[in-house]
Design a protein around this motif. Structure first.
Motif, mmCIF file in Angstrom:
data_model
loop_
_atom_site.group_PDB
_atom_site.id
_atom_site.type_symbol
_atom_site.label_atom_id
_atom_site.label_comp_id
_atom_site.label_asym_id
_atom_site.label_seq_id
_atom_site.Cartn_x
_atom_site.Cartn_y
_atom_site.Cartn_z
ATOM 1 N N ALA A 17 4.967 10.650 4.036
ATOM 2 C CA ALA A 17 3.833 10.491 4.583
ATOM 3 C C ALA A 17 2.797 9.576 3.571
ATOM 4 C CB ALA A 17 2.827 12.106 4.783
ATOM 5 N N LEU A 18 2.971 9.901 2.300
ATOM 6 C CA LEU A 18 2.041 8.858 1.329
ATOM 7 C C LEU A 18 2.526 7.512 1.350
ATOM 8 C CD1 LEU A 18 1.728 11.600 -1.610
ATOM 9 C CD2 LEU A 18 0.143 10.795 -0.247
ATOM 10 N N ILE A 19 3.840 7.320 1.651
ATOM 11 C CA ILE A 19 4.555 5.914 1.466
ATOM 12 C C ILE A 19 4.208 5.455 2.894
ATOM 13 C CG2 ILE A 19 6.628 4.583 1.732
ATOM 14 C CD1 ILE A 19 7.881 6.692 -0.178
ATOM 15 N N GLY A 20 4.031 5.962 3.922
ATOM 16 C CA GLY A 20 3.568 5.695 5.219
ATOM 17 C C GLY A 20 1.981 5.113 5.175
ATOM 18 N N LEU A 21 1.291 6.169 4.554
ATOM 19 C CA LEU A 21 -0.298 5.723 4.380
ATOM 20 C C LEU A 21 -0.169 4.515 3.586
ATOM 21 C CD1 LEU A 21 -3.260 6.567 4.839
ATOM 22 C CD2 LEU A 21 -2.819 7.939 2.725
ATOM 23 N N TRP A 22 0.418 4.079 2.402
ATOM 24 C CA TRP A 22 0.453 3.386 1.611
ATOM 25 C C TRP A 22 0.804 1.680 2.444
ATOM 26 C CZ3 TRP A 22 4.435 2.585 -3.015
ATOM 27 C CH2 TRP A 22 4.237 1.446 -3.713
ATOM 28 N N ILE A 23 1.860 2.052 3.268
ATOM 29 C CA ILE A 23 2.350 0.766 4.027
ATOM 30 C C ILE A 23 0.958 0.551 5.129
ATOM 31 C CG2 ILE A 23 3.910 0.268 5.783
ATOM 32 C CD1 ILE A 23 5.871 1.681 4.563
ATOM 33 N N TYR A 24 0.632 1.446 5.577
ATOM 34 C CA TYR A 24 -0.567 1.078 6.655
ATOM 35 C C TYR A 24 -1.702 0.621 5.913
ATOM 36 C CZ TYR A 24 -4.766 1.945 9.667
ATOM 37 O OH TYR A 24 -5.741 1.805 10.296
ATOM 38 N N ILE A 25 -2.298 1.009 4.836
ATOM 39 C CA ILE A 25 -3.250 0.484 4.109
ATOM 40 C C ILE A 25 -3.196 -0.910 3.626
ATOM 41 C CG2 ILE A 25 -4.805 0.824 2.044
ATOM 42 C CD1 ILE A 25 -4.660 3.922 2.490
ATOM 43 N N THR A 26 -2.101 -1.194 2.976
ATOM 44 C CA THR A 26 -1.981 -2.343 2.429
ATOM 45 C C THR A 26 -1.531 -3.368 3.472
ATOM 46 O OG1 THR A 26 0.508 -1.546 1.844
ATOM 47 C CG2 THR A 26 -1.197 -1.454 -0.082
ATOM 48 N N ASN A 27 -0.982 -3.174 4.425
ATOM 49 C CA ASN A 27 -0.630 -4.005 5.522
ATOM 50 C C ASN A 27 -1.376 -4.205 6.594
ATOM 51 O OD1 ASN A 27 2.427 -5.255 4.593
ATOM 52 N ND2 ASN A 27 2.516 -2.910 4.310
ATOM 53 N N PHE A 28 -2.101 -3.265 7.107
ATOM 54 C CA PHE A 28 -3.104 -3.267 8.237
ATOM 55 C C PHE A 28 -4.609 -3.062 8.032
ATOM 56 C CE2 PHE A 28 1.407 -1.812 9.271
ATOM 57 C CZ PHE A 28 1.649 -2.818 10.121
ATOM 58 N N THR A 29 -4.878 -3.121 6.702
ATOM 59 C CA THR A 29 -6.248 -3.062 6.440
ATOM 60 C C THR A 29 -6.680 -3.790 5.370
ATOM 61 O OG1 THR A 29 -6.148 -1.124 4.903
ATOM 62 C CG2 THR A 29 -6.266 -0.434 7.072
ATOM 63 N N ASP A 30 -7.812 -4.134 4.856
ATOM 64 C CA ASP A 30 -8.151 -4.807 3.863
ATOM 65 C C ASP A 30 -9.124 -3.871 2.829
ATOM 66 O OD1 ASP A 30 -10.490 -4.511 5.451
ATOM 67 O OD2 ASP A 30 -10.911 -6.509 5.362
ATOM 68 N N TRP A 31 -8.953 -2.602 2.996
ATOM 69 C CA TRP A 31 -9.521 -1.571 2.078
ATOM 70 C C TRP A 31 -9.429 -1.947 0.570
ATOM 71 C CZ3 TRP A 31 -7.654 3.292 5.071
ATOM 72 C CH2 TRP A 31 -8.382 3.296 6.402
ATOM 73 N N LEU A 32 -8.174 -2.304 0.184
ATOM 74 C CA LEU A 32 -7.787 -2.276 -1.147
ATOM 75 C C LEU A 32 -7.373 -3.713 -1.410
ATOM 76 C CD1 LEU A 32 -5.605 0.645 -1.544
ATOM 77 C CD2 LEU A 32 -8.040 0.443 -2.043
ATOM 78 N N SER A 33 -7.614 -4.224 -2.769
ATOM 79 C CA SER A 33 -7.373 -5.630 -3.024
ATOM 80 C C SER A 33 -5.711 -5.559 -3.182
ATOM 81 C CB SER A 33 -7.740 -5.818 -4.543
ATOM 82 O OG SER A 33 -6.923 -6.905 -5.025
ATOM 83 N N PRO A 34 -5.138 -6.743 -2.640
ATOM 84 C CA PRO A 34 -3.716 -6.862 -2.662
ATOM 85 C C PRO A 34 -3.140 -7.222 -3.791
ATOM 86 C CG PRO A 34 -4.709 -8.780 -1.365
ATOM 87 C CD PRO A 34 -5.755 -7.505 -1.723
ATOM 88 N N LEU A 35 -4.105 -7.910 -4.705
ATOM 89 C CA LEU A 35 -3.541 -8.084 -6.111
ATOM 90 C C LEU A 35 -3.341 -6.805 -6.859
ATOM 91 C CD1 LEU A 35 -3.172 -9.992 -8.602
ATOM 92 C CD2 LEU A 35 -5.619 -9.974 -8.921
ATOM 93 N N ILE A 36 -4.132 -5.636 -6.860
ATOM 94 C CA ILE A 36 -4.062 -4.585 -7.593
ATOM 95 C C ILE A 36 -3.238 -3.592 -6.941
ATOM 96 C CG2 ILE A 36 -5.396 -2.681 -8.854
ATOM 97 C CD1 ILE A 36 -7.752 -4.427 -8.842
ATOM 98 N N PHE A 37 -3.358 -3.545 -5.554
ATOM 99 C CA PHE A 37 -2.378 -2.647 -4.680
ATOM 100 C C PHE A 37 -1.531 -3.468 -3.775
ATOM 101 C CE2 PHE A 37 -6.425 -0.356 -5.919
ATOM 102 C CZ PHE A 37 -5.877 0.823 -6.349
ATOM 103 N N PRO A 38 -0.309 -3.889 -4.413
ATOM 104 C CA PRO A 38 0.430 -4.683 -3.732
ATOM 105 C C PRO A 38 1.405 -3.771 -2.427
ATOM 106 C CG PRO A 38 1.428 -4.448 -5.785
ATOM 107 C CD PRO A 38 0.039 -3.844 -5.828
#
Length: 256
Positions: A17-38
């Protein structure tokens, strides 16, 4: 394998579930910097690209950790048995144990660096201190909490010295000794990672600090995942060994 999956089924589900949330946040939102959270696929690629370097760091860290913990085991258990079975020396020195055992390990770092010739020896001395106190105090507490009927039975059958220690005292106090060892391992990993991040030239903590300096966060997160897996495997292995050693407590609980 089935037993493992049934025991940790909820843990595995939470991990996915955490991995799925990670995928969603990093690929479908701009909540986090892609540099720090690839995204996970970039981290996975970096992980396998650096796997050899990660294992090099692991072996470097174990060269510091294993001798320190082994020495703490020998001196902590033997010292704990000595003071646990001798009331007068224990009463005299308990104030010193209580005064020195809670001291932050960071207080010893400048002295270790000043007095010892290499970073490795300084690190091992701090790791030894971190591991020693929980084992030493746990052993003393374990001896003091041995039920009186164990002592009575030992006197009845005439056990003395060596037999008394290995057949009565150590087995009866083993639950608290093993609890102390578990606490020591957790604390030692914390100390090891911190030390390697600021003074080492190799190791699991050094890997993270090195790539942080170059802002390669895919490798930083790879290092965090690798370190977490190593600690998890070691702690699960220790818990299994502990459960096997303390099989008699499980039988006692079932009988109760």
């Amino acid at each position: 394998m089935k037993k493992f999956l049934s025991t940790y089924s909820y843990s595995i589900a939470i991990a996915f579930a955490l991995i799925g949330l990670w995928i969603y946040i990093t690929n479908f939102t701009d909540w986090l910097s892609p540099l720090i959270f690839p995204s996970p696929h970039l981290v996975a690629a970096a992980f396998f690209r650096a796997i050899f370097e990660l294992f090099q760091g692991f072996f470097s860290s174990m060269k510091l950790l294993v001798p320190s913990v082994l020495l703490a085991l020998v001196l902590g258990i033997s010292g704990g048995l000595f003071f646990g079975t001798r009331p007068k020396p224990r009463k005299i020195l308990t104030p010193f144990f209580n005064a020195f055992s809670p001291l932050p390990l960071t207080l010893f770092i400048p002295y270790a660096i000043a007095l010892l010739p290499t970073f490795e020896l300084a690190s091992m001395s701090i790791l030894f201190i971190a591991a020693f106190w929980p084992i030493f105090l746990g052993t003393i507490q374990g001896v003091l909490l041995i039920d009186n009927h164990y002592w009575d039975n030992a006197k009845t059958i005439g056990l003395e010295k060596r037999d008394l220690i290995f057949k009565v005292i150590i087995p009866a106090s083993s639950p608290l000794i093993l609890n102390g060892i578990g606490q020591s391992l957790s604390l030692c990993f914390l100390v090891l990672m911190t030390a390697e991040m600021f003074g080492a030239k190799a190791g699991m903590g050094y890997f993270i600090q090195y790539y942080t300096d170059f802002t390669q966060y895919d490798l930083v997160i790879s290092g965090l995942i690798f370190n977490s897996l190593v600690i998890l495997i070691i702690m699960i292995t220790f818990e299994r060994i502990k459960k096997r050693i303390l099989f008699w407590t499980n039988l006692k609980n079932e009988a109760g």
